[in-house]
Design a protein around this motif. Structure first.
Motif, PDB file in Angstrom:
ATOM      1  N   UNK A 104       0.020  -2.456  16.591  1.00 22.48           N
ATOM      2  CA  UNK A 104       1.179  -2.525  15.797  1.00 22.48           C
ATOM      3  C   UNK A 104       0.712  -2.797  14.549  1.00 22.48           C
ATOM      4  N   UNK A 105      -0.248  -3.513  14.127  1.00 18.35           N
ATOM      5  CA  UNK A 105      -0.685  -3.478  12.519  1.00 18.35           C
ATOM      6  C   UNK A 105      -1.071  -2.233  12.174  1.00 18.35           C
ATOM      7  N   UNK A 106      -1.652  -1.342  13.078  1.00 14.94           N
ATOM      8  CA  UNK A 106      -1.893   0.181  12.535  1.00 14.94           C
ATOM      9  C   UNK A 106      -0.998   0.735  12.198  1.00 14.94           C
ATOM     10  N   UNK A 107       0.297   0.811  13.072  1.00 14.58           N
ATOM     11  CA  UNK A 107       1.479   1.345  13.179  1.00 14.58           C
ATOM     12  C   UNK A 107       1.962   1.025  11.678  1.00 14.58           C
ATOM     13  N   UNK A 108       2.208  -0.410  11.478  1.00 16.19           N
ATOM     14  CA  UNK A 108       2.549  -0.892  10.288  1.00 16.19           C
ATOM     15  C   UNK A 108       2.106  -0.234   8.982  1.00 16.19           C
ATOM     16  N   UNK A 109       0.652  -0.241   9.007  1.00 16.22           N
ATOM     17  CA  UNK A 109      -0.188   0.238   7.895  1.00 16.22           C
ATOM     18  C   UNK A 109      -0.544   1.708   7.774  1.00 16.22           C
ATOM     19  N   UNK A 110       0.439   2.528   8.636  1.00 14.42           N
ATOM     20  CA  UNK A 110       0.035   4.077   8.809  1.00 14.42           C
ATOM     21  C   UNK A 110       0.385   4.679   7.241  1.00 14.42           C
ATOM     22  N   UNK A 111       1.443   4.341   6.913  1.00 20.20           N
ATOM     23  CA  UNK A 111       1.945   5.187   5.709  1.00 20.20           C
ATOM     24  C   UNK A 111       1.014   4.707   4.569  1.00 20.20           C
TER      25      UNK A 111
END
Length: 149
Positions: free
Chosen positions: A20-27
């Motif tokens: 979920x952290x990777x998803x939040x930081x994706x952009x």
């Protein structure tokens, strides 16, 4: 609850936190990746020989400037790190149906609360938390981490 079950649950929670952290930081990671590539391209255009001193690009004087730039970008550790973080997510997003994409977008990219995500998708919060989240996060975790998951 047994010790094994508690440990298993703790590991699963940490896996969710990581993904979920990777998803939040994706952009932000995509933006940083593009910036790094543009930076390396700009340096290559202004001073292609600047890379020779560092030994990052193999080749001789006849090496095409475009090839030198591509090799420099491919050999850059920051570019490699950002690609490793973003490419599985980019691929994952192409596999989602429209509702799954909407779920990921609202929850992780727009950081909406569970309640708002559920209203938009016409699902119950327990369904979102107990079905959608585990299914999608585990799917992405398998893409990111492979057989570890």
């Amino acid at each position: 609850m047994t010790l094994y079950n508690r440990q298993s649950k703790r590991i699963e929670n940490r896996l969710y936190e990581f993904v979920e952290g990777c998803l939040r930081d994706y952009h932000a990671n995509i933006r940083d990746l593009r910036s790094r590539i543009e930076y390396l391209q700009a340096i290559a255009e202004k001073s292609p020989s600047a890379f020779d001193d560092k030994g990052q690009v193999q080749g001789n004087a006849e090496t095409c400037p475009l090839q030198r730039t591509i090799e420099t970008i491919d050999d850059d550790t920051e570019v490699a790190r950002l690609r490793k973080r973003t490419e599985p997510i980019t691929y994952f997003l192409t596999l989602l149906d429209p509702n799954e994409y909407k779920f990921i977008e609202r929850r992780y990219f727009k950081l909406q609360a569970w309640k708002d995500v559920c209203i938009d998708l016409h699902i119950e919060p327990t369904t979102a938390k107990n079905r959608w989240r585990p299914r999608l996060i585990k799917r992405l975790a398998k893409l990111m981490l492979g057989k570890i998951v």
